[in-house]
Design an enzyme around this catalytic site. Sequence first.
Site: not given
Ligand code: SD4
Length: 341
Positions: A86, A202, A220, A230, A253-254
């Site tokens: 990731s 991330t 990330t 993107r 994160t997310g």
């Molecule tokens: C994103 N926030 O690219 C990041 C992905 C992420 O845990 O945090 N994943 O949207």
Amino acid sequence: MHTRRRFMKFSLLGSAALLTGSHSIAKSLADNIVTPVKNDPVVISTWDFGKEANAAAWEVLAKGGKALDAVETGVKVPEADPDNHSVGYGGLPDRDGRVTLDACIMDERYRCGSVMCLEHIVHPISVARMVMEKTPHVILAGDGALQFALSNGFKKENLLTPSSKKAWENWLKKEHYEPEINIENQLHGKHHHPGGVDNHDTIGMVAMDANGDISGACTTSGMAYKMHGRVGDSPVIGAGLYVDNEIGAATATGVGEEVIRIVGSHLVVELMRQGYTPEDACKKTVERMIKVNPEGAPKVQVGFLALNKKGEYGAYALQKGFTYAVRNGREERIYTVKSIY
Ligand code: SD4
């Protein structure tokens, strides 16, 4: 003279405690007088794999090093780990099979640097730091970021590992894009399932050093199988990371799209300014996400993690399963985070 000698003695005890980071108070055994030490260093970071990253950051902090150096050193650990699918090397690619990286860094003086959609560089965080320190800009993106990195001595590498390539080829069979909740922890090392609908991940890290200064870093490979080009929240100052040395810092994160629309990390810091604890500030921010997108937000995972100027930390998430790692002089552990759902 006597008073001065006593003062020096306590100062030395104080510095020793700061350097080892092992006590919040330095106690003079001889006089039984307790002298509060101003700041205990601490580092916190997202997900279970934050533990190894924290260990590297802690080596910097325990020696009295700067929070900025600590967070850069810390997040470089998952960036270089091919088993972490990731972040950085070994990160899952976009739908065209390209590994594109997002990262940002922010220090105690509101200085910040960011790279977006950067390819072929193992340590985007160090490029972000260089953008901050060596250019008049805050953000470099795409080819421009790559050219800048190459002209500053970074090496061009292939970041798509055989197992990430295999996962992408599997994904191509269905081409179904749907972020999987808490995939970050599953994607790390032995828990990785190349055949599954792998998605995002991330590391966000914030730290306070012995001087009481706070810095943060976030890096990330973004959401796996995203459209080419993107960019998520992680390299967006205020969204994926924010540091205000008067108040504290936060990282996210997310699913980045949800974080960006509420400028999440900045909101967490502003709520701490209003007096909320780190956990309550994160909770209120998660609630805001649901308020602005009641249809979409409940279906995805987002977690916030925050540290305030007193060295207190906390987190909150949309869904169950978000974890974070802490390292300070008293503990090295992983916390499971409370959530709305
Ligand atoms: C994103 N926030 O690219 C990041 C992905 C992420 O845990 O945090 N994943 O949207």
